[in-house]
Design an enzyme around this catalytic site. Structure first.
Site, PDB file in Angstrom:
ATOM      1  N   VAL A 258       0.810  -1.228   0.000  1.00 43.97           N
ATOM      2  CA  VAL A 258       0.000   0.000   0.000  1.00 43.97           C
ATOM      3  C   VAL A 258       0.842   1.277   0.000  1.00 43.97           C
ATOM      4  O   VAL A 258       0.306   2.369  -0.209  1.00 43.97           O
ATOM      5  CB  VAL A 258      -0.995   0.038   1.192  1.00 43.97           C
ATOM      6  CG1 VAL A 258      -1.993  -1.096   1.110  1.00 43.97           C
ATOM      7  CG2 VAL A 258      -0.261   0.059   2.533  1.00 43.97           C
TER       8      VAL A 258
ATOM      9  N   ASN B 228      -6.389  -0.096   6.405  1.00 49.13           N
ATOM     10  CA  ASN B 228      -6.071  -0.670   7.718  1.00 49.13           C
ATOM     11  C   ASN B 228      -4.634  -1.166   7.824  1.00 49.13           C
ATOM     12  O   ASN B 228      -4.126  -1.324   8.936  1.00 49.13           O
ATOM     13  CB  ASN B 228      -7.069  -1.812   7.974  1.00 49.13           C
ATOM     14  CG  ASN B 228      -6.639  -2.727   9.082  1.00 49.13           C
ATOM     15  OD1 ASN B 228      -6.852  -2.444  10.253  1.00 49.13           O
ATOM     16  ND2 ASN B 228      -6.001  -3.847   8.732  1.00 49.13           N
TER      17      ASN B 228
ATOM     18  N   SER C  40      -5.640   5.038  15.471  1.00 50.19           N
ATOM     19  CA  SER C  40      -5.243   4.419  16.742  1.00 50.19           C
ATOM     20  C   SER C  40      -5.395   5.465  17.842  1.00 50.19           C
ATOM     21  O   SER C  40      -5.366   6.674  17.551  1.00 50.19           O
ATOM     22  CB  SER C  40      -3.776   3.982  16.656  1.00 50.19           C
ATOM     23  OG  SER C  40      -3.288   3.573  17.921  1.00 50.19           O
TER      24      SER C  40
ATOM     25  N   TYR D  61       5.424   5.695  14.744  1.00 51.35           N
ATOM     26  CA  TYR D  61       4.024   5.247  14.747  1.00 51.35           C
ATOM     27  C   TYR D  61       3.095   6.393  15.145  1.00 51.35           C
ATOM     28  O   TYR D  61       2.080   6.645  14.499  1.00 51.35           O
ATOM     29  CB  TYR D  61       3.897   4.073  15.713  1.00 51.35           C
ATOM     30  CG  TYR D  61       2.570   3.341  15.668  1.00 51.35           C
ATOM     31  CD1 TYR D  61       2.208   2.590  14.555  1.00 51.35           C
ATOM     32  CD2 TYR D  61       1.694   3.379  16.747  1.00 51.35           C
ATOM     33  CE1 TYR D  61       1.003   1.899  14.525  1.00 51.35           C
ATOM     34  CE2 TYR D  61       0.491   2.688  16.730  1.00 51.35           C
ATOM     35  CZ  TYR D  61       0.147   1.950  15.609  1.00 51.35           C
ATOM     36  OH  TYR D  61      -1.047   1.271  15.581  1.00 51.35           O
TER      37      TYR D  61
ATOM     38  N   LYS E 272       0.137   7.859  12.787  1.00 51.33           N
ATOM     39  CA  LYS E 272      -1.277   7.747  13.164  1.00 51.33           C
ATOM     40  C   LYS E 272      -1.900   9.131  13.352  1.00 51.33           C
ATOM     41  O   LYS E 272      -3.073   9.337  13.056  1.00 51.33           O
ATOM     42  CB  LYS E 272      -1.430   6.884  14.418  1.00 51.33           C
ATOM     43  CG  LYS E 272      -1.096   5.407  14.175  1.00 51.33           C
ATOM     44  CD  LYS E 272      -2.048   4.766  13.183  1.00 51.33           C
ATOM     45  CE  LYS E 272      -1.710   3.320  12.892  1.00 51.33           C
ATOM     46  NZ  LYS E 272      -2.651   2.653  11.985  1.00 51.33           N
TER      47      LYS E 272
ATOM     48  N   THR F 159      -3.451  -8.986  18.326  1.00 48.14           N
ATOM     49  CA  THR F 159      -3.170  -9.343  16.933  1.00 48.14           C
ATOM     50  C   THR F 159      -1.679  -9.693  16.846  1.00 48.14           C
ATOM     51  O   THR F 159      -0.938  -9.489  17.819  1.00 48.14           O
ATOM     52  CB  THR F 159      -3.433  -8.133  16.003  1.00 48.14           C
ATOM     53  OG1 THR F 159      -2.413  -7.139  16.249  1.00 48.14           O
ATOM     54  CG2 THR F 159      -4.803  -7.505  16.220  1.00 48.14           C
TER      55      THR F 159
HETATM   56  N1  LIG Z   1      -3.087  -4.265  17.534  1.00 45.23           N
HETATM   57  C1  LIG Z   1      -3.250  -3.106  18.144  1.00 45.23           C
HETATM   58  O1  LIG Z   1      -3.145  -3.016  19.397  1.00 45.23           O
HETATM   59  C2  LIG Z   1      -3.614  -1.879  17.356  1.00 45.23           C
HETATM   60  C3  LIG Z   1      -4.066  -0.754  18.053  1.00 45.23           C
HETATM   61  C4  LIG Z   1      -4.405   0.380  17.321  1.00 45.23           C
HETATM   62  C5  LIG Z   1      -4.303   0.387  15.950  1.00 45.23           C
HETATM   63  N2  LIG Z   1      -3.848  -0.723  15.303  1.00 45.23           N
HETATM   64  C6  LIG Z   1      -3.751  -0.653  13.862  1.00 45.23           C
HETATM   65  O2  LIG Z   1      -4.535  -1.675  13.288  1.00 45.23           O
HETATM   66  C7  LIG Z   1      -4.072  -1.950  11.963  1.00 45.23           C
HETATM   67  C8  LIG Z   1      -3.961  -3.443  11.797  1.00 45.23           C
HETATM   68  O3  LIG Z   1      -2.939  -3.927  12.654  1.00 45.23           O
HETATM   69  P1  LIG Z   1      -3.060  -5.307  13.445  1.00 45.23           P
HETATM   70  O4  LIG Z   1      -2.986  -4.998  14.883  1.00 45.23           O
HETATM   71  O5  LIG Z   1      -4.190  -6.100  12.903  1.00 45.23           O
HETATM   72  O6  LIG Z   1      -1.645  -5.963  13.100  1.00 45.23           O
HETATM   73  P2  LIG Z   1      -1.200  -7.005  11.968  1.00 45.23           P
HETATM   74  O7  LIG Z   1       0.277  -6.933  11.936  1.00 45.23           O
HETATM   75  O8  LIG Z   1      -1.859  -8.316  12.202  1.00 45.23           O
HETATM   76  O9  LIG Z   1      -1.831  -6.398  10.642  1.00 45.23           O
HETATM   77  C9  LIG Z   1      -1.178  -5.522   9.787  1.00 45.23           C
HETATM   78  C10 LIG Z   1      -1.371  -6.034   8.373  1.00 45.23           C
HETATM   79  O10 LIG Z   1      -0.878  -5.056   7.461  1.00 45.23           O
HETATM   80  C11 LIG Z   1      -0.168  -5.738   6.453  1.00 45.23           C
HETATM   81  N3  LIG Z   1       0.820  -4.824   5.866  1.00 45.23           N
HETATM   82  C12 LIG Z   1       1.929  -4.316   6.476  1.00 45.23           C
HETATM   83  N4  LIG Z   1       2.597  -3.543   5.611  1.00 45.23           N
HETATM   84  C13 LIG Z   1       1.912  -3.560   4.443  1.00 45.23           C
HETATM   85  C14 LIG Z   1       2.089  -2.967   3.180  1.00 45.23           C
HETATM   86  N5  LIG Z   1       3.152  -2.175   2.923  1.00 45.23           N
HETATM   87  N6  LIG Z   1       1.177  -3.182   2.208  1.00 45.23           N
HETATM   88  C15 LIG Z   1       0.106  -3.986   2.458  1.00 45.23           C
HETATM   89  N7  LIG Z   1      -0.118  -4.587   3.618  1.00 45.23           N
HETATM   90  C16 LIG Z   1       0.775  -4.372   4.603  1.00 45.23           C
HETATM   91  C17 LIG Z   1       0.474  -6.943   7.139  1.00 45.23           C
HETATM   92  O11 LIG Z   1       0.798  -7.974   6.223  1.00 45.23           O
HETATM   93  C18 LIG Z   1      -0.604  -7.333   8.118  1.00 45.23           C
HETATM   94  O12 LIG Z   1      -1.488  -8.298   7.575  1.00 45.23           O
HETATM   95  C19 LIG Z   1      -2.738  -1.213  11.834  1.00 45.23           C
HETATM   96  O13 LIG Z   1      -2.939  -0.024  11.111  1.00 45.23           O
HETATM   97  C20 LIG Z   1      -2.380  -0.902  13.262  1.00 45.23           C
HETATM   98  O14 LIG Z   1      -1.546   0.229  13.374  1.00 45.23           O
HETATM   99  C21 LIG Z   1      -3.514  -1.850  15.980  1.00 45.23           C
END
Ligand SMILES: NC(=O)c1ccc[n+]([C@@H]2O[C@H](COP(=O)([O-])OP(=O)(O)OC[C@H]3O[C@@H](n4cnc5c(N)ncnc54)[C@H](O)[C@@H]3O)[C@@H](O)[C@H]2O)c1
Length: 255
Positions: free
Chosen positions: A63, A89, A140, A153, A157, A188
């Site tokens: 992305v 996402n 986030s 990060y 965000k 996750t």
């Molecule tokens: N887990 C948490 O506590 C939390 C809290 C707040 C926000 N988030 C946000 O939620 C979103 C999803 O994260 P998650 O927690 O499910 O973690 P995750 O690591 O399981 O998911 C992230 C996904 O993004 C994909 N990805 C990474 N770089 C990419 C790229 N360049 N192109 C396409 N895909 C790419 C990865 O392959 C992965 O499947 C993220 O934006 C993260 O910042 C997570």
């Protein structure tokens, strides 16, 4: 399960794991045709095998690369004939203060997290305008305030939060709603290392009034709500999905 997305087409980035996977499953369960986008083909294929083949498309795409994002959106339009929802996402979260993080961490985090939202919106917007669609970005609580040792990060965000507001102003008048979810700790792969750290988990429990982290499906349910007609007058909102974390002004409990 409600069926709010029958005949709707939804792109979910970062669909290979965590919140993105749960979100793709949720939209699919509610009848949508879903485009599974991510940088790791094997994970996307594994998920696609569990979803209805006639309503599922896998699109490997980094992305942070505008040309790949444009091609991904074009493949979605070609396969399903239009687009109703973009869920941006995908994300990465390297640790470190400004002196600990590398320049590469900085560039990559901004490129994937904020760049991914920007490129996705640019490519999808004409199609969303055509159908009166909607964007939901995964920001986030880290975009609403600072964390210790998450400089890149936090910056990325924060950028998503204000980009969401900016797009809401520009495209609300064209009939496209734009919102963001702001999760706190969610279990996750991104936070897998943290889950086993009992001291850290105890500190999170102190800070989160509901006393726990979220399951990915709990974030997915709110993303689906924001994208649905149930949220037809919700626009430009940064919705915390955080068990009450941001209800605090930061002061410690008294006594
Ligand atoms: N887990 C948490 O506590 C939390 C809290 C707040 C926000 N988030 C946000 O939620 C979103 C999803 O994260 P998650 O927690 O499910 O973690 P995750 O690591 O399981 O998911 C992230 C996904 O993004 C994909 N990805 C990474 N770089 C990419 C790229 N360049 N192109 C396409 N895909 C790419 C990865 O392959 C992965 O499947 C993220 O934006 C993260 O910042 C997570």
């Amino acid at each position: 399960m409600e069926q709010r997305f029958v005949d709707r087409v939804v792109i979910v980035t970062g669909a290979g794991s965590g919140i993105g996977e749960a979100t793709a499953r949720r939209f699919s369960a509610e009848g949508a045709s879903v485009v599974l986008v991510g940088d790791q083909r094997a994970k996307l294929d594994a998920l696609a095998e569990q979803l209805p083949a006639e309503r599922t498309l896998v699109a490997r795409c980094d992305v942070s690369k505008p040309r790949q994002v444009e091609a991904m959106v074009a493949s979605a339009i070609k396969r399903f004939g239009g687009l109703d929802v973009l869920v941006s996402n995908a994300g990465v979260a390297p640790e470190g203060s400004v002196v600990e993080a590398s320049v590469d961490d900085w560039e990559r985090t901004l490129a994937v997290n904020a760049g991914g939202v920007f490129h996705g919106a640019r490519a999808a917007m004409p199609h969303l305008i055509e159908r009166g669609g909607s964007i939901v970005n995964t920001a986030s609580v880290s975009g609403l305030g600072g964390d210790w040792s998450l400089a890149c990060y936090n910056a990325s965000k924060g950028a998503i939060v204000n980009l969401t507001r900016s797009m809401a102003l520009d495209f609300g008048p064209r009939g496209v709603r734009v919102n963001a979810v702001c999760p706190s700790l969610t279990f996750t792969p991104m936070t897998a290392d943290m889950k086993g750290n009992r001291k850290l988990m105890a500190k999170f429990k102190e800070r989160i009034p509901l006393g726990r982290g979220a399951e990915p499906s709990e974030i997915a349910a709110v993303i689906a709500f924001l994208a649905s007609d149930d949220a037809s007058f919700v626009h430009g909102v940064m919705l915390p999905v955080d068990g009450g974390l941001t209800a605090s002004n930061g002061q410690p409990p008294m006594g």
